[in-house]
Every structure is written in structure tokens, then in C-alpha cells.
Scaffold this motif. Structure first.
Motif, PDB file in Angstrom:
ATOM      1  N   ASP A 136       0.831  -1.215   0.000  1.00 22.31           N
ATOM      2  CA  ASP A 136       0.000   0.000   0.000  1.00 22.31           C
ATOM      3  C   ASP A 136       0.866   1.267   0.000  1.00 22.31           C
ATOM      4  O   ASP A 136       0.428   2.328  -0.430  1.00 22.31           O
ATOM      5  CB  ASP A 136      -0.946   0.024   1.210  1.00 22.31           C
ATOM      6  N   TYR A 137       2.072   1.144   0.517  1.00 26.96           N
ATOM      7  CA  TYR A 137       2.996   2.291   0.516  1.00 26.96           C
ATOM      8  C   TYR A 137       4.048   2.140  -0.589  1.00 26.96           C
ATOM      9  O   TYR A 137       5.096   2.790  -0.541  1.00 26.96           O
ATOM     10  CB  TYR A 137       3.673   2.429   1.885  1.00 26.96           C
ATOM     11  N   ASN A 138       3.756   1.271  -1.556  1.00 28.53           N
ATOM     12  CA  ASN A 138       4.659   1.056  -2.696  1.00 28.53           C
ATOM     13  C   ASN A 138       6.087   0.722  -2.273  1.00 28.53           C
ATOM     14  O   ASN A 138       7.043   1.135  -2.946  1.00 28.53           O
ATOM     15  CB  ASN A 138       4.688   2.291  -3.618  1.00 28.53           C
ATOM     16  N   SER A 139       6.221   0.041  -1.152  1.00 26.64           N
ATOM     17  CA  SER A 139       7.549  -0.331  -0.618  1.00 26.64           C
ATOM     18  C   SER A 139       8.485   0.877  -0.538  1.00 26.64           C
ATOM     19  O   SER A 139       9.695   0.741  -0.714  1.00 26.64           O
ATOM     20  CB  SER A 139       8.196  -1.422  -1.489  1.00 26.64           C
ATOM     21  N   ASP A 140       7.877   2.042  -0.265  1.00 27.46           N
ATOM     22  CA  ASP A 140       8.669   3.277  -0.240  1.00 27.46           C
ATOM     23  C   ASP A 140       9.368   3.421   1.121  1.00 27.46           C
ATOM     24  O   ASP A 140       8.695   3.530   2.150  1.00 27.46           O
ATOM     25  CB  ASP A 140       7.716   4.460  -0.489  1.00 27.46           C
ATOM     26  N   PRO A 141      10.697   3.438   1.129  1.00 23.10           N
ATOM     27  CA  PRO A 141      11.406   3.563   2.410  1.00 23.10           C
ATOM     28  C   PRO A 141      11.063   4.851   3.164  1.00 23.10           C
ATOM     29  O   PRO A 141      11.145   4.904   4.383  1.00 23.10           O
ATOM     30  CB  PRO A 141      12.890   3.528   2.018  1.00 23.10           C
ATOM     31  N   GLU A 142      10.633   5.881   2.414  1.00 24.13           N
ATOM     32  CA  GLU A 142      10.229   7.144   3.060  1.00 24.13           C
ATOM     33  C   GLU A 142       9.003   6.942   3.946  1.00 24.13           C
ATOM     34  O   GLU A 142       8.700   7.774   4.794  1.00 24.13           O
ATOM     35  CB  GLU A 142       9.865   8.188   1.995  1.00 24.13           C
ATOM     36  N   CYS A 143       8.278   5.857   3.685  1.00 19.23           N
ATOM     37  CA  CYS A 143       7.040   5.593   4.432  1.00 19.23           C
ATOM     38  C   CYS A 143       7.261   4.639   5.599  1.00 19.23           C
ATOM     39  O   CYS A 143       6.295   4.112   6.163  1.00 19.23           O
ATOM     40  CB  CYS A 143       5.973   5.014   3.492  1.00 19.23           C
ATOM     41  N   LEU A 144       8.518   4.419   5.961  1.00 18.19           N
ATOM     42  CA  LEU A 144       8.827   3.470   7.029  1.00 18.19           C
ATOM     43  C   LEU A 144       8.004   3.724   8.299  1.00 18.19           C
ATOM     44  O   LEU A 144       7.427   2.808   8.876  1.00 18.19           O
ATOM     45  CB  LEU A 144      10.330   3.500   7.352  1.00 18.19           C
ATOM     46  N   LEU A 145       7.942   4.992   8.716  1.00 17.16           N
ATOM     47  CA  LEU A 145       7.221   5.305   9.954  1.00 17.16           C
ATOM     48  C   LEU A 145       5.752   4.898   9.846  1.00 17.16           C
ATOM     49  O   LEU A 145       5.206   4.250  10.751  1.00 17.16           O
ATOM     50  CB  LEU A 145       7.341   6.801  10.267  1.00 17.16           C
ATOM     51  N   MET A 146       5.109   5.256   8.728  1.00 15.12           N
ATOM     52  CA  MET A 146       3.690   4.917   8.560  1.00 15.12           C
ATOM     53  C   MET A 146       3.492   3.404   8.519  1.00 15.12           C
ATOM     54  O   MET A 146       2.539   2.869   9.078  1.00 15.12           O
ATOM     55  CB  MET A 146       3.133   5.536   7.276  1.00 15.12           C
ATOM     56  N   ILE A 147       4.406   2.725   7.863  1.00 16.88           N
ATOM     57  CA  ILE A 147       4.303   1.256   7.774  1.00 16.88           C
ATOM     58  C   ILE A 147       4.429   0.645   9.175  1.00 16.88           C
ATOM     59  O   ILE A 147       3.630  -0.214   9.564  1.00 16.88           O
ATOM     60  CB  ILE A 147       5.387   0.708   6.810  1.00 16.88           C
ATOM     61  N   MET A 148       5.405   1.126   9.927  1.00 20.17           N
ATOM     62  CA  MET A 148       5.576   0.601  11.291  1.00 20.17           C
ATOM     63  C   MET A 148       4.365   0.939  12.151  1.00 20.17           C
ATOM     64  O   MET A 148       3.942   0.140  12.981  1.00 20.17           O
ATOM     65  CB  MET A 148       6.870   1.146  11.911  1.00 20.17           C
ATOM     66  N   GLN A 149       3.790   2.109  11.919  1.00 19.98           N
ATOM     67  CA  GLN A 149       2.603   2.504  12.686  1.00 19.98           C
ATOM     68  C   GLN A 149       1.421   1.594  12.337  1.00 19.98           C
ATOM     69  O   GLN A 149       0.691   1.151  13.227  1.00 19.98           O
ATOM     70  CB  GLN A 149       2.258   3.971  12.385  1.00 19.98           C
ATOM     71  N   ASP A 150       1.244   1.303  11.058  1.00 26.24           N
ATOM     72  CA  ASP A 150       0.134   0.431  10.647  1.00 26.24           C
ATOM     73  C   ASP A 150       0.303  -0.971  11.230  1.00 26.24           C
ATOM     74  O   ASP A 150      -0.671  -1.614  11.632  1.00 26.24           O
ATOM     75  CB  ASP A 150       0.056   0.346   9.109  1.00 26.24           C
ATOM     76  N   ILE A 151       1.541  -1.448  11.252  1.00 26.09           N
ATOM     77  CA  ILE A 151       1.796  -2.773  11.830  1.00 26.09           C
ATOM     78  C   ILE A 151       1.509  -2.729  13.340  1.00 26.09           C
ATOM     79  O   ILE A 151       0.880  -3.631  13.895  1.00 26.09           O
ATOM     80  CB  ILE A 151       3.243  -3.237  11.543  1.00 26.09           C
ATOM     81  N   SER A 152       1.914  -1.636  13.980  1.00 21.75           N
ATOM     82  CA  SER A 152       1.638  -1.459  15.415  1.00 21.75           C
ATOM     83  C   SER A 152       0.142  -1.412  15.696  1.00 21.75           C
ATOM     84  O   SER A 152      -0.306  -1.861  16.743  1.00 21.75           O
ATOM     85  CB  SER A 152       2.234  -0.154  15.926  1.00 21.75           C
TER      86      SER A 152
END
Ligand code: FES
Length: 156
Positions: A17-33
Motif C-alpha cells: 500500500d505504501y509502494n515499498s517506499d522507504p520514506e514511508c517506514l514510519l507509517m508502515i511501522m505505525q500500521d503494523i503497530s
């Protein structure tokens, strides 16, 4: 605490969903959390591989952002506000009452995995202090007995 069962298709979908964009790391970690209340350690190598970020960056993000943890946390995360307005209205008494009732200290999680007790800075509800957040719910005008009643709501 039992090991977390990881829903890998869900993790893959979040990353996609974040296109594997490293810039989105925080959002990805937040979604997993948002799913597990923490980022399970098994997920870290997958994020390293799919996003091309370093493991140390993941640890830095988890250290810097209080909403993200690499340690298992409770189903319900209680954040007692320790901002000035809540402090002068007795936030410490609320923390102490909850800690005593749950048998844990601030920063810890109950053995049954139900509650984590933590502190947070002003949540913007100063007029209702002392305030505690339980996940996304705000509880205001707390005193010792209403704080304990608040716990009962989540124990049901
Ligand atoms: S100080 Fe607690 S909500 Fe502002």
C-alpha cells in the motif's frame, strides 16, 4: 506472553500500500503497530528486505516514536497524561492507582497481555484533566475510583 502469530499477507499488503517506499517506514511501522500494538521482531528482516532500509533505522524509529514499540505491549495501552494541567490535577495519583491495581509499573505490561501502563505528554484535553488515553479512547476528570472503573470497562 505468547508469541505473536503474524498475518504475513496483511504485512505484505501494508508494505505494498505504501509502494515499498522507504520514506514511508514510519507509517508502515505505525500500521503494523495498529494491528499488534508493537512491531514484532520477525517483521524487521522483511522490512529491511522489502524497503531497503537498515535495521538500525528501524530501531531508531522505534526508539524515537513513543507510539511504536518493538516489545510486545498490551491489548489496551493506557497512557496517563503527564502534561502540566493533568499533573497539577493529580495525574500521578492516577498512575499510582492503576499501577497498584494492575501490579505493574509505568512502561510495563501485565502478564496476561491485557494492559500496558505508560505516560504521555499533553493530549490536548487539558480542561478535562487528569486524562488517560486507552488506545484511542480518552477518559477525563479521572480520580482513583473512576480510573479503576475505567479498567473494568476494558476487562469485560
Ligand atoms: S496536560 Fe493533560 S491533556 Fe493537556
Amino acid at each position: 506472553m505468547k508469541k505473536t502469530d503474524i498475518d504475513w499477507p496483511k504485512i505484505t499488503k501494508i508494505v505494498q500500500d505504501y509502494n515499498s517506499d522507504p520514506e514511508c517506514l514510519l507509517m508502515i511501522m505505525q500500521d503494523i503497530s495498529d494491528i499488534y500494538n508493537y512491531v514484532p521482531p520477525e517483521v524487521i528482516p522483511v522490512l529491511v528486505e522489502k524497503l531497503g532500509v537498515s535495521e538500525s533505522l528501524i530501531y531508531s524509529v522505534a526508539t524515537f516514536y513513543k507510539t511504536i514499540s518493538l516489545e510486545p505491549r498490551g491489548k489496551y495501552i493506557i497512557n496517563v497524561c503527564t502534561g502540566t494541567a493533568c499533573h497539577v490535577r493529580g495525574a500521578e495519583k492516577i498512575t499510582n492507582a492503576l499501577a497498584e491495581e494492575l501490579g505493574i509499573e509505568e512502561g510495563q505490561t501485565t502478564a496476561d497481555g491485557m494492559f500496558t501502563l505508560d505516560a504521555v505528554r499533553c493530549v490536548g484535553a487539558c480542561a478535562s484533566g487528569p486524562v488517560a488515553m486507552v488506545n484511542h479512547d480518552t477518559h477525563g476528570a479521572l480520580n482513583r475510583s473512576s480510573a479503576l472503573e475505567m479498567l473494568d470497562q476494558y476487562r469485560k
